[in-house]
Design a protein around this motif. Structure first.
Motif, PDB file in Angstrom:
ATOM      1  N   ASP A 184       2.948   6.351  16.741  1.00 46.49           N
ATOM      2  CA  ASP A 184       1.610   6.174  16.183  1.00 46.49           C
ATOM      3  C   ASP A 184       0.857   7.504  16.116  1.00 46.49           C
ATOM      4  OD1 ASP A 184       2.051   3.479  15.874  1.00 46.49           O
ATOM      5  OD2 ASP A 184       0.997   2.886  17.704  1.00 46.49           O
ATOM      6  N   SER A 185       1.107   8.383  17.074  1.00 45.26           N
ATOM      7  CA  SER A 185       0.411   9.673  17.091  1.00 45.26           C
ATOM      8  C   SER A 185       0.983  10.639  16.057  1.00 45.26           C
ATOM      9  CB  SER A 185       0.503  10.305  18.482  1.00 45.26           C
ATOM     10  OG  SER A 185       1.843  10.686  18.785  1.00 45.26           O
ATOM     11  N   ALA A 186       2.255  10.451  15.690  1.00 50.21           N
ATOM     12  CA  ALA A 186       2.929  11.405  14.793  1.00 50.21           C
ATOM     13  C   ALA A 186       3.073  10.895  13.368  1.00 50.21           C
ATOM     14  CB  ALA A 186       4.314  11.741  15.358  1.00 50.21           C
ATOM     15  N   LYS A 187       2.853   9.614  13.124  1.00 50.06           N
ATOM     16  CA  LYS A 187       3.230   9.009  11.843  1.00 50.06           C
ATOM     17  C   LYS A 187       2.564   9.652  10.634  1.00 50.06           C
ATOM     18  CE  LYS A 187      -0.154   5.208  12.030  1.00 50.06           C
ATOM     19  NZ  LYS A 187      -0.309   3.732  12.095  1.00 50.06           N
ATOM     20  N   ASN A 188       1.361  10.179  10.809  1.00 48.27           N
ATOM     21  CA  ASN A 188       0.675  10.792   9.668  1.00 48.27           C
ATOM     22  C   ASN A 188       1.155  12.208   9.368  1.00 48.27           C
ATOM     23  OD1 ASN A 188      -0.941   8.501   9.248  1.00 48.27           O
ATOM     24  ND2 ASN A 188      -2.463   9.207  10.719  1.00 48.27           N
ATOM     25  N   HIS A 189       2.010  12.730  10.232  1.00 44.82           N
ATOM     26  CA  HIS A 189       2.532  14.084  10.040  1.00 44.82           C
ATOM     27  C   HIS A 189       3.975  14.098   9.554  1.00 44.82           C
ATOM     28  CE1 HIS A 189      -1.039  15.600  12.035  1.00 44.82           C
ATOM     29  NE2 HIS A 189      -0.777  14.870  13.104  1.00 44.82           N
ATOM     30  N   LEU A 190       4.669  12.960   9.601  1.00 43.63           N
ATOM     31  CA  LEU A 190       6.110  12.936   9.325  1.00 43.63           C
ATOM     32  C   LEU A 190       6.391  12.994   7.823  1.00 43.63           C
ATOM     33  CD1 LEU A 190       7.190  10.146  11.845  1.00 43.63           C
ATOM     34  CD2 LEU A 190       7.138  12.625  12.207  1.00 43.63           C
ATOM     35  N   PRO A 191       7.385  13.785   7.404  1.00 44.66           N
ATOM     36  CA  PRO A 191       7.776  13.805   5.990  1.00 44.66           C
ATOM     37  C   PRO A 191       8.307  12.442   5.560  1.00 44.66           C
ATOM     38  CG  PRO A 191       8.707  15.685   7.167  1.00 44.66           C
ATOM     39  CD  PRO A 191       8.145  14.761   8.199  1.00 44.66           C
ATOM     40  N   THR A 192       7.907  12.005   4.391  1.00 39.11           N
ATOM     41  CA  THR A 192       8.346  10.706   3.871  1.00 39.11           C
ATOM     42  C   THR A 192       8.753  10.842   2.414  1.00 39.11           C
ATOM     43  OG1 THR A 192       6.107  10.067   3.172  1.00 39.11           O
ATOM     44  CG2 THR A 192       6.770   9.473   5.419  1.00 39.11           C
ATOM     45  N   ALA A 193       9.490   9.833   1.939  1.00 41.36           N
ATOM     46  CA  ALA A 193       9.856   9.740   0.529  1.00 41.36           C
ATOM     47  C   ALA A 193       9.577   8.321   0.066  1.00 41.36           C
ATOM     48  CB  ALA A 193      11.325  10.086   0.319  1.00 41.36           C
ATOM     49  N   PRO A 194       9.005   8.144  -1.120  1.00 39.29           N
ATOM     50  CA  PRO A 194       8.808   6.789  -1.640  1.00 39.29           C
ATOM     51  C   PRO A 194      10.166   6.116  -1.854  1.00 39.29           C
ATOM     52  CG  PRO A 194       7.520   8.396  -2.887  1.00 39.29           C
ATOM     53  CD  PRO A 194       8.469   9.171  -2.037  1.00 39.29           C
ATOM     54  N   VAL A 195      10.266   4.845  -1.527  1.00 39.93           N
ATOM     55  CA  VAL A 195      11.524   4.143  -1.735  1.00 39.93           C
ATOM     56  C   VAL A 195      11.856   4.144  -3.223  1.00 39.93           C
ATOM     57  CG1 VAL A 195      10.435   1.859  -1.920  1.00 39.93           C
ATOM     58  CG2 VAL A 195      12.819   2.035  -1.205  1.00 39.93           C
ATOM     59  N   GLY A 196      13.101   4.490  -3.561  1.00 45.19           N
ATOM     60  CA  GLY A 196      13.516   4.528  -4.956  1.00 45.19           C
ATOM     61  C   GLY A 196      13.215   5.823  -5.667  1.00 45.19           C
ATOM     62  N   GLN A 197      12.736   6.842  -4.930  1.00 45.00           N
ATOM     63  CA  GLN A 197      12.503   8.159  -5.517  1.00 45.00           C
ATOM     64  C   GLN A 197      13.134   9.225  -4.630  1.00 45.00           C
ATOM     65  OE1 GLN A 197       8.285   8.658  -6.167  1.00 45.00           O
ATOM     66  NE2 GLN A 197       8.259   7.301  -7.944  1.00 45.00           N
ATOM     67  N   SER A 198      13.498  10.356  -5.244  1.00 43.61           N
ATOM     68  CA  SER A 198      14.201  11.382  -4.468  1.00 43.61           C
ATOM     69  C   SER A 198      13.294  12.073  -3.461  1.00 43.61           C
ATOM     70  CB  SER A 198      14.830  12.420  -5.410  1.00 43.61           C
ATOM     71  OG  SER A 198      13.847  12.974  -6.258  1.00 43.61           O
ATOM     72  N   SER A 199      12.010  12.205  -3.777  1.00 45.52           N
ATOM     73  CA  SER A 199      11.079  12.814  -2.828  1.00 45.52           C
ATOM     74  C   SER A 199       9.650  12.446  -3.220  1.00 45.52           C
ATOM     75  CB  SER A 199      11.224  14.344  -2.817  1.00 45.52           C
ATOM     76  OG  SER A 199      10.592  14.920  -3.941  1.00 45.52           O
ATOM     77  N   ALA A 200       8.731  12.834  -2.356  1.00 46.47           N
ATOM     78  CA  ALA A 200       7.316  12.546  -2.630  1.00 46.47           C
ATOM     79  C   ALA A 200       6.783  13.411  -3.760  1.00 46.47           C
ATOM     80  CB  ALA A 200       6.499  12.781  -1.364  1.00 46.47           C
ATOM     81  N   TYR A 201       7.537  14.438  -4.150  1.00 43.89           N
ATOM     82  CA  TYR A 201       7.057  15.382  -5.156  1.00 43.89           C
ATOM     83  C   TYR A 201       7.864  15.332  -6.447  1.00 43.89           C
ATOM     84  CZ  TYR A 201       5.212  16.891  -0.731  1.00 43.89           C
ATOM     85  OH  TYR A 201       4.608  16.897   0.500  1.00 43.89           O
ATOM     86  N   VAL A 202       8.901  14.515  -6.477  1.00 43.65           N
ATOM     87  CA  VAL A 202       9.711  14.329  -7.682  1.00 43.65           C
ATOM     88  C   VAL A 202       9.690  12.841  -8.009  1.00 43.65           C
ATOM     89  CG1 VAL A 202      11.968  14.582  -8.759  1.00 43.65           C
ATOM     90  CG2 VAL A 202      11.186  16.282  -7.098  1.00 43.65           C
TER      91      VAL A 202
END
Length: 325
Positions: A88-106
């Motif tokens: 809960d303390s780290a969740k807003n800092h962790l790198p994530t990717a939208p499901v079905g996409q290669s990354s949050a920026y592509v």
């Protein structure tokens, strides 16, 4: 705007780490403790983070170790409380990717694949995960909690085939996300190549200084979790494996989370073909969100004569193809 930091100097030490972690003659605890201590020493030499942010990463890694110790000591409620606090303390800092996409920026959509060995024919939902009324079939594995059905998919058919131990006869399914609002925690970061990419990307003018710091900070936050989930297991196939404690606790946390739907991770299989592949797996605890996230279109194929993988790709020597809509 040029970066005020020398990102090579700030992050190059991360390139020395390698996953999965080989415990050698150490216990799982000793292996993780030594890694965490070394990592936290290195975190302290960085200058792009504040003292408070560095302390947050240390607290996060300490709590992961505390949760592990408490679990081994049969203090399960305390273990999960500490682990939940850590996440809960780290969740807003962790790198994530939208499901079905290669990354949050592509934004390009990507499919996932699942293979089941044998000649049986399965329907769409059976392919998605073990039915809840058959939860006893859900065994103990790294990202598999006994009795908790999960969806397991791969970023490529070959990766799914490797993970399924390269069967001669199998059925495969292709999944496509119908929406991309759900997030996967990115554990599929390679400390060598990902660090190189980050170092080369951060100085570019397209990013603000706050964005650069945010990317680098998230990378530093996720590595203790990757380490905790990547210790090579010595007791595979048993009902309890110490190396699986943290990844299984993570799956339970995700099951109860409204922020995440699953994890992306590299294989820890003994099969060198899959470990050297650039593809990744995803694991998602079974919940209503999964069914709603994926399209009701699957392409299912029975393959009965597999000689060589290359010839299978080129000739598509399938005996039966079934499509569901």
């Amino acid at each position: 705007m040029p970066s005020a930091f020398d990102w090579n100097r700030e992050l190059s030490w991360i390139k020395e780490y390698r996953f999965p972690l080989d415990q050698g003659n150490q216990t799982v605890y000793e292996c993780l403790k030594n890694w965490m201590d070394d990592y936290n020493r290195n975190i302290m030499i960085t200058t792009f983070m504040t003292s408070e942010e560095k302390e947050q990463i240390k607290i996060f890694s300490d709590r992961l170790m505390q949760a592990y110790e408490l679990y081994v000591d049969n203090r399960y409620i305390e273990a999960f409380n500490i682990f939940n606090q850590a996440m809960d303390s780290a969740k807003n800092h962790l790198p994530t990717a939208p499901v079905g996409q290669s990354s949050a920026y592509v934004a390009d959509a990507i499919p996932y694949y699942r293979i089941i060995a044998g000649n049986n024919k399965y329907n769409r939902l059976q392919f998605l995960h073990i039915p809840c009324n058959l939860r006893y079939l859900a065994s103990a594995n790294r990202f598999s909690v006994p009795g908790m059905p999960c969806s397991y998919m791969a970023s490529a058919k070959r990766v799914a085939w490797y993970e399924c131990e390269m069967p001669d006869s199998f059925q495969w399914a292709k999944f496509e996300a119908v929406k991309h609002d759900k997030k996967l925690i990115q554990l599929d970061l390679n400390s060598l190549t990902s660090t190189r990419s980050l170092i080369s990307e951060l100085p570019k003018d397209r990013w603000t200084e706050d964005e650069r710091k945010s990317f680098a900070r998230g990378y530093c936050f996720i590595l203790p979790l990757i380490a905790s989930c990547s210790v090579i297991a010595k007791e595979k196939g048993k009902s309890f494996v110490e190396a699986y404690i943290i990844p299984q606790m993570l799956m339970i946390w995700i099951k109860n989370s409204t922020d995440y739907i699953g994890v992306r991770y590299y294989s820890s299989s003994d099969n060198e073909l899959v470990r050297n592949d650039c593809g990744y797996n995803i694991a998602m605890p079974a919940k209503t969100d999964i069914v709603l996230t994926f399209k009701k279109f699957l392409e299912l194929t029975i393959q009965t004569k597999l000689m060589k993988w290359n010839s299978w790709i080129s000739r598509r020597n399938f005996t039966t193809t079934i499509r569901y809509k």
